[in-house]
Design a protein around this motif. Structure first.
Motif, mmCIF file in Angstrom:
data_model
loop_
_atom_site.group_PDB
_atom_site.id
_atom_site.type_symbol
_atom_site.label_atom_id
_atom_site.label_comp_id
_atom_site.label_asym_id
_atom_site.label_seq_id
_atom_site.Cartn_x
_atom_site.Cartn_y
_atom_site.Cartn_z
ATOM 1 N N ARG A 17 24.517 22.672 83.292
ATOM 2 C CA ARG A 17 25.304 23.860 82.947
ATOM 3 C C ARG A 17 25.361 24.854 84.102
ATOM 4 O O ARG A 17 24.470 24.909 84.936
ATOM 5 C CB ARG A 17 24.688 24.535 81.728
ATOM 6 N N ARG A 18 26.407 25.666 84.113
ATOM 7 C CA ARG A 18 26.567 26.721 85.107
ATOM 8 C C ARG A 18 26.148 28.086 84.542
ATOM 9 O O ARG A 18 26.016 29.051 85.272
ATOM 10 C CB ARG A 18 28.026 26.805 85.564
ATOM 11 N N GLY A 19 25.947 28.142 83.248
ATOM 12 C CA GLY A 19 25.660 29.396 82.580
ATOM 13 C C GLY A 19 24.403 30.089 83.049
ATOM 14 O O GLY A 19 24.351 31.322 83.084
ATOM 15 N N HIS A 20 23.378 29.336 83.410
ATOM 16 C CA HIS A 20 22.132 29.963 83.840
ATOM 17 C C HIS A 20 22.341 30.755 85.125
ATOM 18 O O HIS A 20 21.870 31.900 85.245
ATOM 19 C CB HIS A 20 21.030 28.916 84.016
ATOM 20 N N ALA A 21 23.057 30.196 86.082
ATOM 21 C CA ALA A 21 23.310 30.894 87.344
ATOM 22 C C ALA A 21 24.194 32.118 87.115
ATOM 23 O O ALA A 21 23.965 33.179 87.719
ATOM 24 C CB ALA A 21 23.956 29.953 88.356
ATOM 25 N N ILE A 22 25.168 32.006 86.246
ATOM 26 C CA ILE A 22 26.045 33.140 85.940
ATOM 27 C C ILE A 22 25.247 34.237 85.244
ATOM 28 O O ILE A 22 25.366 35.424 85.575
ATOM 29 C CB ILE A 22 27.249 32.681 85.093
ATOM 30 N N ALA A 23 24.418 33.855 84.292
ATOM 31 C CA ALA A 23 23.586 34.838 83.584
ATOM 32 C C ALA A 23 22.600 35.507 84.531
ATOM 33 O O ALA A 23 22.334 36.711 84.412
ATOM 34 C CB ALA A 23 22.852 34.170 82.425
ATOM 35 N N TYR A 80 23.387 43.123 73.232
ATOM 36 C CA TYR A 80 23.435 41.736 73.704
ATOM 37 C C TYR A 80 24.643 41.512 74.616
ATOM 38 O O TYR A 80 25.700 42.098 74.401
ATOM 39 C CB TYR A 80 23.582 40.754 72.532
ATOM 40 N N VAL A 81 24.457 40.616 75.565
ATOM 41 C CA VAL A 81 25.563 40.024 76.308
ATOM 42 C C VAL A 81 25.383 38.521 76.187
ATOM 43 O O VAL A 81 24.348 37.977 76.587
ATOM 44 C CB VAL A 81 25.564 40.445 77.794
ATOM 45 N N TRP A 82 26.358 37.860 75.616
ATOM 46 C CA TRP A 82 26.333 36.396 75.507
ATOM 47 C C TRP A 82 27.124 35.818 76.672
ATOM 48 O O TRP A 82 28.285 36.189 76.893
ATOM 49 C CB TRP A 82 26.959 35.943 74.187
ATOM 50 N N VAL A 83 26.503 34.929 77.406
ATOM 51 C CA VAL A 83 27.153 34.218 78.508
ATOM 52 C C VAL A 83 27.576 32.868 77.936
ATOM 53 O O VAL A 83 26.722 32.025 77.642
ATOM 54 C CB VAL A 83 26.201 34.071 79.711
ATOM 55 N N VAL A 84 28.890 32.706 77.738
ATOM 56 C CA VAL A 84 29.377 31.552 76.976
ATOM 57 C C VAL A 84 30.431 30.756 77.737
ATOM 58 O O VAL A 84 31.344 31.316 78.342
ATOM 59 C CB VAL A 84 29.957 31.977 75.607
ATOM 60 N N PRO A 85 30.307 29.427 77.671
ATOM 61 C CA PRO A 85 31.342 28.576 78.247
ATOM 62 C C PRO A 85 32.480 28.390 77.254
ATOM 63 O O PRO A 85 32.300 28.574 76.047
ATOM 64 C CB PRO A 85 30.601 27.253 78.460
ATOM 65 N N GLU A 86 33.619 28.025 77.791
ATOM 66 C CA GLU A 86 34.731 27.647 76.920
ATOM 67 C C GLU A 86 34.806 26.134 76.868
ATOM 68 O O GLU A 86 34.931 25.473 77.898
ATOM 69 C CB GLU A 86 36.046 28.212 77.454
ATOM 70 N N THR A 155 27.832 27.970 95.636
ATOM 71 C CA THR A 155 27.531 27.425 96.961
ATOM 72 C C THR A 155 26.996 26.006 96.794
ATOM 73 O O THR A 155 26.737 25.560 95.679
ATOM 74 C CB THR A 155 26.485 28.297 97.684
ATOM 75 N N ASP A 156 26.802 25.315 97.881
ATOM 76 C CA ASP A 156 26.288 23.945 97.828
ATOM 77 C C ASP A 156 24.914 23.858 97.175
ATOM 78 O O ASP A 156 24.572 22.855 96.561
ATOM 79 C CB ASP A 156 26.233 23.337 99.234
ATOM 80 N N ASP A 157 24.119 24.923 97.291
ATOM 81 C CA ASP A 157 22.786 24.899 96.687
ATOM 82 C C ASP A 157 22.775 25.377 95.238
ATOM 83 O O ASP A 157 21.718 25.528 94.624
ATOM 84 C CB ASP A 157 21.789 25.709 97.521
ATOM 85 N N GLY A 158 23.953 25.636 94.650
ATOM 86 C CA GLY A 158 24.047 26.019 93.249
ATOM 87 C C GLY A 158 23.982 27.504 92.970
ATOM 88 O O GLY A 158 23.931 27.918 91.813
ATOM 89 N N THR A 159 23.999 28.324 94.014
ATOM 90 C CA THR A 159 23.964 29.769 93.836
ATOM 91 C C THR A 159 25.349 30.270 93.430
ATOM 92 O O THR A 159 26.362 29.847 93.990
ATOM 93 C CB THR A 159 23.528 30.460 95.147
ATOM 94 N N PHE A 160 25.369 31.185 92.479
ATOM 95 C CA PHE A 160 26.622 31.777 92.031
ATOM 96 C C PHE A 160 26.981 32.958 92.916
ATOM 97 O O PHE A 160 26.148 33.834 93.163
ATOM 98 C CB PHE A 160 26.512 32.241 90.572
ATOM 99 N N GLU A 161 28.209 32.980 93.410
ATOM 100 C CA GLU A 161 28.720 34.098 94.194
ATOM 101 C C GLU A 161 29.929 34.664 93.471
ATOM 102 O O GLU A 161 30.945 33.978 93.309
ATOM 103 C CB GLU A 161 29.091 33.641 95.606
ATOM 104 N N ALA A 162 29.809 35.901 93.048
ATOM 105 C CA ALA A 162 30.863 36.528 92.250
ATOM 106 C C ALA A 162 32.146 36.694 93.050
ATOM 107 O O ALA A 162 32.126 37.150 94.190
ATOM 108 C CB ALA A 162 30.387 37.884 91.742
#
Length: 194
Positions: A17-23, A80-86, A155-162
């Protein structure tokens, strides 16, 4: 005034999942915002099975330890803020399951969303969740953070860049949540945040 507790809930439990990095990005932004005492809550770590309580959650008579633990976690938050995928034009099952487990814990608390996925940027997931959280007695924020085409944001290492504009969107959501949290805590019968 005590800082209200904001739970940033990672709604996806899927491997990869990508949600953890986004959260995590949103959590760092909430720390810098300083309007809340933010904490990450990961549904994958909580590990709720498909709803297995024999009684309706409105009774608050939970038989399972995992439900009691989830109730304590959710009850501790002021917002709360829910970080949710579609997924398939809507929200994912783990998010709905976690919401359905509880009832009184949600009532009268503000909620916002960070939606992500595809060209719709998670907008359909967020829109589908609005009647759910409203029926649970939560107070949804008017704004959400929406992230289109998130693959380009890693990024290639999985870091989220806004992407440009997301910081401002996150600030707008946090500002609105803060206003709602303070207003709701001052409502008759509410427990003040002092």
């Amino acid at each position: 005034m005590v800082q209200p507790r904001l739970q940033i809930i990672i709604g996806s439990t899927r491997p990869g999942r990508r949600g953890h990095a986004i959260a995590s990005w949103f959590h760092a932004h909430a720390l810098a915002h300083a309007g809340f005492a933010p904490e990450l809550v990961d549904l994958a770590e909580i590990g709720l099975p498909l709803l297995d309580e024999p009684r309706p959650p409105q009774q608050g008579r939970y038989e399972n330890e995992h439900t009691r633990r989830w109730s304590e976690i959710a009850r501790a938050a002021d917002a709360y803020v829910w970080v949710v995928p579609e997924y398939n034009h809507s929200y994912n099952a783990a998010t709905k399951n976690a919401l359905d487990y509880l009832a009184k814990e949600w009532v009268g608390k503000p909620v916002a969303f960070v939606g992500y996925g595809g060209v719709a940027a998670g907008a359909r997931a967020v829109q589908a969740l609005l009647p759910v959280v409203t029926s649970l007695g939560m107070v949804p924020a008017a704004h959400a953070v929406q992230m289109p085409s998130i693959r380009r944001s890693f990024t290639d290492d999985g870091t989220f860049e806004a992407a440009p504009g997301l910081q401002e969107s996150a600030t707008r959501v946090l500002d609105e949540l803060r206003r709602l949290t303070v207003a709701l805590s001052a409502a008759p019968g509410a427990v003040p945040l002092v």
